[in-house]
Write a protein that holds these residues in place. Structure first.
Motif, PDB file in Angstrom:
ATOM      1  N   MET A 192       0.843  -1.172   0.000  1.00 50.09           N
ATOM      2  CA  MET A 192       0.000   0.000   0.000  1.00 50.09           C
ATOM      3  C   MET A 192       0.888   1.234   0.000  1.00 50.09           C
ATOM      4  SD  MET A 192      -2.383   1.479   3.030  1.00 50.09           S
ATOM      5  CE  MET A 192      -3.977   0.834   2.696  1.00 50.09           C
ATOM      6  N   ASN A 193       0.613   2.177  -0.847  1.00 45.58           N
ATOM      7  CA  ASN A 193       1.324   3.446  -0.841  1.00 45.58           C
ATOM      8  C   ASN A 193       0.601   4.412   0.074  1.00 45.58           C
ATOM      9  OD1 ASN A 193       3.153   2.546  -2.689  1.00 45.58           O
ATOM     10  ND2 ASN A 193       2.007   3.315  -4.452  1.00 45.58           N
ATOM     11  N   GLY A 194       1.363   5.158   0.882  1.00 45.73           N
ATOM     12  CA  GLY A 194       0.751   6.144   1.773  1.00 45.73           C
ATOM     13  C   GLY A 194       0.493   5.560   3.141  1.00 45.73           C
ATOM     14  N   LEU A 195      -0.142   6.349   3.968  1.00 42.13           N
ATOM     15  CA  LEU A 195      -0.387   6.013   5.359  1.00 42.13           C
ATOM     16  C   LEU A 195      -1.766   5.383   5.515  1.00 42.13           C
ATOM     17  CD1 LEU A 195       0.849   6.493   8.211  1.00 42.13           C
ATOM     18  CD2 LEU A 195      -0.411   8.631   8.247  1.00 42.13           C
ATOM     19  N   ALA A 196      -1.834   4.200   6.098  1.00 42.41           N
ATOM     20  CA  ALA A 196      -3.125   3.584   6.370  1.00 42.41           C
ATOM     21  C   ALA A 196      -3.792   4.349   7.513  1.00 42.41           C
ATOM     22  CB  ALA A 196      -2.941   2.117   6.755  1.00 42.41           C
ATOM     23  N   LEU A 197      -5.103   4.412   7.527  1.00 40.68           N
ATOM     24  CA  LEU A 197      -5.815   5.219   8.505  1.00 40.68           C
ATOM     25  C   LEU A 197      -5.583   4.785   9.940  1.00 40.68           C
ATOM     26  CD1 LEU A 197      -9.209   5.842   6.720  1.00 40.68           C
ATOM     27  CD2 LEU A 197      -7.265   7.382   6.945  1.00 40.68           C
ATOM     28  N   HIS A 198      -5.299   3.532  10.190  1.00 42.64           N
ATOM     29  CA  HIS A 198      -5.127   3.068  11.555  1.00 42.64           C
ATOM     30  C   HIS A 198      -3.682   3.148  12.037  1.00 42.64           C
ATOM     31  CE1 HIS A 198      -4.255  -0.419   9.049  1.00 42.64           C
ATOM     32  NE2 HIS A 198      -3.478  -0.825  10.033  1.00 42.64           N
ATOM     33  N   GLU A 199      -2.770   3.541  11.175  1.00 43.25           N
ATOM     34  CA  GLU A 199      -1.362   3.608  11.559  1.00 43.25           C
ATOM     35  C   GLU A 199      -0.990   5.008  12.005  1.00 43.25           C
ATOM     36  OE1 GLU A 199       0.835   2.453   8.140  1.00 43.25           O
ATOM     37  OE2 GLU A 199       0.220   0.374   8.260  1.00 43.25           O
ATOM     38  N   ARG A 200      -0.087   5.076  12.982  1.00 46.98           N
ATOM     39  CA  ARG A 200       0.444   6.367  13.398  1.00 46.98           C
ATOM     40  C   ARG A 200       1.528   6.784  12.424  1.00 46.98           C
ATOM     41  NH1 ARG A 200       0.881   5.534  19.863  1.00 46.98           N
ATOM     42  NH2 ARG A 200      -1.314   5.819  20.232  1.00 46.98           N
ATOM     43  N   PRO A 201       1.715   8.100  12.249  1.00 52.50           N
ATOM     44  CA  PRO A 201       2.781   8.536  11.365  1.00 52.50           C
ATOM     45  C   PRO A 201       4.131   8.101  11.908  1.00 52.50           C
ATOM     46  CG  PRO A 201       1.627  10.424  12.355  1.00 52.50           C
ATOM     47  CD  PRO A 201       0.967   9.186  12.837  1.00 52.50           C
ATOM     48  N   THR A 202       4.993   7.605  11.045  1.00 54.09           N
ATOM     49  CA  THR A 202       6.317   7.174  11.482  1.00 54.09           C
ATOM     50  C   THR A 202       7.371   8.220  11.165  1.00 54.09           C
ATOM     51  OG1 THR A 202       6.615   6.020   9.394  1.00 54.09           O
ATOM     52  CG2 THR A 202       5.802   4.723  11.257  1.00 54.09           C
ATOM     53  N   ALA A 203       7.060   9.163  10.338  1.00 56.21           N
ATOM     54  CA  ALA A 203       7.969  10.249  10.020  1.00 56.21           C
ATOM     55  C   ALA A 203       7.248  11.556  10.305  1.00 56.21           C
ATOM     56  CB  ALA A 203       8.380  10.179   8.549  1.00 56.21           C
ATOM     57  N   SER A 204       8.015  12.616  10.380  1.00 58.25           N
ATOM     58  CA  SER A 204       7.384  13.893  10.668  1.00 58.25           C
ATOM     59  C   SER A 204       6.747  14.480   9.405  1.00 58.25           C
ATOM     60  CB  SER A 204       8.405  14.858  11.254  1.00 58.25           C
ATOM     61  OG  SER A 204       9.383  15.176  10.289  1.00 58.25           O
ATOM     62  N   ALA A 205       5.756  15.300   9.629  1.00 60.14           N
ATOM     63  CA  ALA A 205       5.121  16.083   8.573  1.00 60.14           C
ATOM     64  C   ALA A 205       5.022  17.491   9.120  1.00 60.14           C
ATOM     65  CB  ALA A 205       3.738  15.528   8.256  1.00 60.14           C
ATOM     66  N   SER A 206       5.180  18.483   8.266  1.00 62.83           N
ATOM     67  CA  SER A 206       5.105  19.843   8.790  1.00 62.83           C
ATOM     68  C   SER A 206       4.410  20.779   7.823  1.00 62.83           C
ATOM     69  CB  SER A 206       6.492  20.366   9.146  1.00 62.83           C
ATOM     70  OG  SER A 206       7.296  20.464   7.994  1.00 62.83           O
ATOM     71  N   TRP A 207       3.841  21.825   8.391  1.00 64.63           N
ATOM     72  CA  TRP A 207       3.169  22.883   7.662  1.00 64.63           C
ATOM     73  C   TRP A 207       3.752  24.201   8.155  1.00 64.63           C
ATOM     74  CZ3 TRP A 207       1.146  18.401   9.159  1.00 64.63           C
ATOM     75  CH2 TRP A 207       0.344  17.693   8.262  1.00 64.63           C
ATOM     76  N   ARG A 208       3.893  25.163   7.258  1.00 66.33           N
ATOM     77  CA  ARG A 208       4.412  26.495   7.588  1.00 66.33           C
ATOM     78  C   ARG A 208       3.609  27.506   6.796  1.00 66.33           C
ATOM     79  NH1 ARG A 208       9.676  28.455   9.304  1.00 66.33           N
ATOM     80  NH2 ARG A 208      10.217  26.272   9.599  1.00 66.33           N
ATOM     81  N   ILE A 209       3.092  28.521   7.486  1.00 66.74           N
ATOM     82  CA  ILE A 209       2.275  29.521   6.801  1.00 66.74           C
ATOM     83  C   ILE A 209       2.507  30.894   7.424  1.00 66.74           C
ATOM     84  CG2 ILE A 209       0.265  29.086   8.267  1.00 66.74           C
ATOM     85  CD1 ILE A 209      -1.493  29.665   5.790  1.00 66.74           C
ATOM     86  N   ALA A 210       2.576  31.904   6.572  1.00 65.92           N
ATOM     87  CA  ALA A 210       2.640  33.288   7.027  1.00 65.92           C
ATOM     88  C   ALA A 210       1.218  33.764   7.284  1.00 65.92           C
ATOM     89  CB  ALA A 210       3.318  34.163   5.983  1.00 65.92           C
ATOM     90  N   LEU A 211       1.032  34.431   8.408  1.00 68.88           N
ATOM     91  CA  LEU A 211      -0.282  34.938   8.799  1.00 68.88           C
ATOM     92  C   LEU A 211      -0.225  36.454   8.943  1.00 68.88           C
ATOM     93  CD1 LEU A 211      -0.999  32.327  11.618  1.00 68.88           C
ATOM     94  CD2 LEU A 211      -2.044  32.373   9.354  1.00 68.88           C
ATOM     95  N   PRO A 212      -1.344  37.130   8.726  1.00 68.14           N
ATOM     96  CA  PRO A 212      -1.335  38.581   8.898  1.00 68.14           C
ATOM     97  C   PRO A 212      -1.143  38.954  10.370  1.00 68.14           C
ATOM     98  CG  PRO A 212      -3.571  37.798   8.580  1.00 68.14           C
ATOM     99  CD  PRO A 212      -2.658  36.618   8.366  1.00 68.14           C
ATOM    100  N   HIS A 213      -0.572  40.108  10.595  1.00 69.44           N
ATOM    101  CA  HIS A 213      -0.341  40.588  11.963  1.00 69.44           C
ATOM    102  C   HIS A 213      -1.620  41.270  12.462  1.00 69.44           C
ATOM    103  CE1 HIS A 213       3.040  41.764  14.801  1.00 69.44           C
ATOM    104  NE2 HIS A 213       1.925  42.104  15.403  1.00 69.44           N
ATOM    105  N   THR A 214      -2.729  40.526  12.398  1.00 73.12           N
ATOM    106  CA  THR A 214      -4.037  41.030  12.836  1.00 73.12           C
ATOM    107  C   THR A 214      -4.770  39.912  13.566  1.00 73.12           C
ATOM    108  OG1 THR A 214      -5.264  40.314  10.878  1.00 73.12           O
ATOM    109  CG2 THR A 214      -4.201  42.487  10.757  1.00 73.12           C
ATOM    110  N   ALA A 215      -5.853  40.280  14.231  1.00 73.33           N
ATOM    111  CA  ALA A 215      -6.665  39.289  14.937  1.00 73.33           C
ATOM    112  C   ALA A 215      -7.254  38.243  13.989  1.00 73.33           C
ATOM    113  CB  ALA A 215      -7.779  39.979  15.713  1.00 73.33           C
ATOM    114  N   ALA A 216      -7.356  38.555  12.709  1.00 68.78           N
ATOM    115  CA  ALA A 216      -7.869  37.591  11.725  1.00 68.78           C
ATOM    116  C   ALA A 216      -6.974  36.363  11.617  1.00 68.78           C
ATOM    117  CB  ALA A 216      -8.002  38.252  10.362  1.00 68.78           C
TER     118      ALA A 216
END
Length: 150
Positions: free
Chosen positions: A1-25
């Motif tokens: 199977m390619n990819g992560l099966a739904l019942h398995e925990r991730p074995t490697a890290s995954a990350s997200w990075r996003i710039a956000l406005p300097h406002t309450a939004a």
């Protein structure tokens, strides 16, 4: 199977990075990103706590740092839990995040509890300098899966 099966925990890290406005939004956007990141890979960290603490970090960055430049949210999912960082342009450390609180917040004041929540609900938290300011972070552990009856 390619990819992560739904019942398995991730074995490697995954990350997200996003710039956000300097406002309450930026606060609801950050919460949505954390919720989506944790759900997308069926990550077993507590999503509600991650959203709450992320909202506190982002709100603090918006409220307590000068400037109009963006702040940055970094979400890293690890096999042991998750780490969330908020980068801002102010190099000053955040209040009482890693120091003991000498006096309790005034119950009649609206603010003053965010860093207490982060300290109380995360497995660890802190801050570090970056080339453009600082990063404030927290970690949450993996929540054990409920046992299934035999």
């Amino acid at each position: 199977m390619n990819g992560l099966a739904l019942h398995e925990r991730p074995t490697a890290s995954a990350s997200w990075r996003i710039a956000l406005p300097h406002t309450a939004a930026a606060v609801p956007v950050a919460r949505a990103l954390v919720r989506t990141a944790l759900a997308e890979v069926e990550h077993p960290a507590d999503s509600d706590t991650a959203e709450l603490l992320t909202a506190e970090l982002v709100a603090n960055a918006v409220e307590h740092t000068a400037g109009r430049g963006p702040i940055e949210l970094v979400v890293e999912l690890l096999p042991t839990g998750c780490q969330v960082e908020v980068h801002d342009p102010d190099p000053a450390p955040p209040g009482h995040l890693t120091r003991p609180v000498i006096e309790e917040p005034d119950p009649w004041q609206e603010g003053g509890r965010g860093l207490l929540l982060i300290r109380a609900l995360s497995s660890s938290c802190g801050h570090r300098p970056t080339p453009s300011g600082k990063a404030v972070w927290f970690r949450l552990p993996v929540v054990p899966a409920p046992r299934r009856p035999l």
